[in-house]
Design an enzyme around this catalytic site. Structure first.
Site, PDB file in Angstrom:
ATOM      1  CD  GLU A  44      38.908  55.672  51.319  1.00  0.00           C
ATOM      2  OE1 GLU A  44      40.089  55.358  51.080  1.00  0.00           O
ATOM      3  OE2 GLU A  44      38.093  56.014  50.429  1.00  0.00           O
ATOM      4  CG  ASN A  49      43.022  53.662  52.235  1.00  0.00           C
ATOM      5  OD1 ASN A  49      42.725  53.181  51.154  1.00  0.00           O
ATOM      6  ND2 ASN A  49      42.388  54.728  52.732  1.00  0.00           N
ATOM      7  CD  GLU A 102      38.556  51.647  50.773  1.00  0.00           C
ATOM      8  OE1 GLU A 102      39.372  52.421  50.204  1.00  0.00           O
ATOM      9  OE2 GLU A 102      37.344  51.889  50.908  1.00  0.00           O
ATOM     10  CG  ASP A 131      41.595  52.243  47.029  1.00  0.00           C
ATOM     11  OD1 ASP A 131      40.649  52.622  46.311  1.00  0.00           O
ATOM     12  OD2 ASP A 131      42.242  52.999  47.766  1.00  0.00           O
ATOM     13  CD  GLU A 161      38.442  55.297  45.412  1.00  0.00           C
ATOM     14  OE1 GLU A 161      38.785  55.621  46.565  1.00  0.00           O
ATOM     15  OE2 GLU A 161      39.228  54.832  44.571  1.00  0.00           O
TER      16      GLU A 161
END
Length: 582
Positions: free
Chosen positions: A357, A418, A450, A480, A537
């Site tokens: 990520e 993101n 995300e 997310d 996460e």
């Protein structure tokens, strides 16, 4: 009514020490209809007689014992100035000195003794006609001045009053504060922000908004204590001015009472209109009105804070720091202050690295490293997130392209970026992103987007269209922080979501809490029911990783595996992990 009739109503005063002259003039004037004529033989009486019943014209003998005509005219000018009655001088002298001296004192005309009746009447009428025109003009000017004063007062009131509510507007409220400032008495401000008015306007129109504002104005005016002043400040904001408040606690209690009043459904016609309210409070004795309002506005709560907040210097310093960050953030990408770091994504079943990520970092030359939790919300609020988001996409794709050419990077490796809520509704977002992938010869499956639940729900219709285009091109769509936003299942049926990311709030309590284990198991099972895989996460311990693997979670991120790394450090870490696993 004729001019003669008008003139005979005028008041005349004859001043002459000779009774014969006085009698002659009185008889002449009476014969011609002048009904309001008085006389005196003593010049010293003239000023008092004018004060008692101001004549429209004085017939004044110039030669008299005691106070002569010159003295009378001087006394009239001193007492009445320009408003002194007009004077016709009665004199038997014809010399120029007499005339010049009388004219210098403001005399209007002369009547020479012995009198000629026709001349006397003509000169009297001529002066009275001129004087009458002056009086009419003065009356008209006075009437106009009165009308202007009334209109000015009405305009002044209008400028200080909100037309919809009838309460003081911003100008009127400012005037109240300006009047209180020199008194140096305690004055409190409640700065009220109404949330929900924009939605009501869009749904129901301005007519409904005006009716609602009148309703709110009546309720607020009836609720605030006596001598308090309330009115709309600007748009969705209202102000309450509290004179001589009894300390901070009284202001806080009043603010809470008003919040309860406003924070409910308000009936307007057949509608029930929901509102929410936030209140910032400030109080001072010696103050600048603009500064006092600013301090109360700074105290407005935001986000999930309690709805009432009192101003403090520390709060203002925090706000100034936010503003400093917001200003410094503009242009940060162009100045080379932004960077990406990369946190590995792990396949829980095999333990292998399947991707990463991309996370944004900002290092300011003076402020140093700035936390994303501080600057990302500021960028979203200001709109700078659009430029920053473009930079993130370009930088991430460039890095992904470079890695995929390296021998250590396998074909299935994918990079997640993101996407902010304000990026998705842009109609060209999907096409521009796909064009970037094409330029770098990258397959859609190599990139994952995300987005947060709250970000999706801000404009789910436009987001759905953009995400559908990307999903058809092979990109993965991940939700997310799942479970911390709306937690609504309905939108999952309509969006091309392939992955749900469980927030660290679900992971941290594992495996010590059975309740949290059951909750995590439910979320994972629900995601699978929607055909999504799950990434957890914030994994920090092997026990958490083992528990999630047992529950069927497919992917993992967290410090247990690695903290976010620079591109070079990530490549080194990846090669070491690959070597360890053979």
């Amino acid at each position: 009514m004729t001019a003669d009739t008008d003139l005979t109503d005028k008041r005349l005063l004859v001043v002459d020490d000779n009774p014969t002259n006085v009698e002659l003039l009185l008889d002449l004037l009476d014969d011609h209809g002048f009904a309001h004529v008085s006389s005196t033989g003593d010049g010293a009486n003239v000023v008092a007689m004018c004060e008692a019943d101001g004549p429209d014209l004085i017939l004044l003998d110039i030669r008299m014992p005691g106070l002569d005509g010159y003295g009378v005219m001087a006394a009239l000018r001193e007492r009445f100035g320009a408003q002194a009655p007009p004077v016709i001088v009665l004199t038997a002298q014809h010399d120029n000195e007499t005339r010049h001296r009388a004219l210098s004192l403001g005399v209007r005309d002369f009547l020479t003794k012995p009198f000629h009746h026709d001349e006397v009447l003509q000169r009297i009428r001529s002066v009275l006609e001129v004087q009458h025109r002056f009086q009419v003009r003065d009356q008209q000017a006075e009437a106009l001045e009165h009308l202007v004063a009334q209109r000015t007062q009405a305009l002044e009131h209008q400028s200080r009053t909100n037309a919809t509510t009838g309460l003081p507007n911003r100008t009127g409220l400012t005037r109240v504060l300006e009047a209180r400032a020199p008194l140096r008495e305690p004055t409190g401000i409640l700065f009220i922000a109404l949330d929900g008015l924009d939605d009501i306007m869009r749904l129901h129109g301005y007519g409904t908004i005006e009716s609602l504002l009148r309703h709110l104005g009546q309720q607020l005016a009836a609720t605030v204590p006596p001598r308090h002043v309330v009115g709309p400040w600007d748009g969705n904001e209202w102000l309450v001015i509290s004179p001589s408040p009894k300390g901070a606690s009284a202001l806080v209690e009043l603010a809470k009472r008003l919040c309860r009043l406003l924070h409910q459904d308000h009936r307007v016609g057949d509608l029930l209109l929901p509102l929410r309210a936030r209140v910032g409070i400030c109080q001072a004795t010696a103050f600048d009105p603009e500064r006092l309002v600013h301090q109360a506005a700074l105290a407005l709560p935001h986000g999930h804070m309690p709805p009432v907040q009192y101003y403090s210097e520390a709060l203002e310093q925090e706000q100034r720091h936010r503003l400093q960050l917001q200003q410094a953030l503009r242009g940060a990408a162009a100045r080379g202050e932004l960077a990406l770091v990369f946190q590995p994504k792990i396949d829980l079943a095999s333990g292998r690295v399947v991707g990463a990520e991309a996370l944004l970092r900002w290092h300011h030359p003076d402020l140093g490293p700035v936390s994303p939790s501080d600057f990302i919300p500021l960028a979203e609020a200001s709109g700078d997130i659009l430029a920053i988001g473009d930079w993130v996409i370009d930088a991430a794709i460039a890095q992904l392209s470079a890695w995929r050419q390296a021998p250590w990077c396998h074909e299935a490796f994918h990079l997640a970026i993101n996407v902010a809520a304000r990026q998705l509704p842009r109609q060209d977002f999907a096409e521009r992103l796909l064009e970037r992938l094409r330029r770098c010869d990258l397959p859609g499956a190599s990139l994952s987007l995300e987005v947060t639940e709250s970000g999706l729900m801000e404009n789910v219709t436009l987001a759905r269209g953009q995400l559908a285009i990307l999903a058809r091109a092979g990109l993965r769509i991940a939700i997310d922080d799942f479970g911390t936003g709306y937690s609504s299942l309905a939108y999952l049926k309509t969006l091309p979501v392939s992955t749900l990311k469980i927030d660290r709030a679900f992971v941290s309590p594992l495996p010590d809490s059975e309740e949290d284990r059951n909750l995590a198991a439910t979320v994972i099972a629900m995601a699978h029911g929607f055909g999504c895989d799950v990434v957890a996460e914030g994994i920090e311990t092997p026990a958490q990783a083992a528990m999630l693997r047992e529950l069927g979670c497919e992917g993992a991120q967290g410090y247990y595996y690695s903290r976010p790394l620079t591109a070079e450090a990530f490549a080194d870490w990846y090669r070491r992990q690959d070597a360890l696993r053979g």
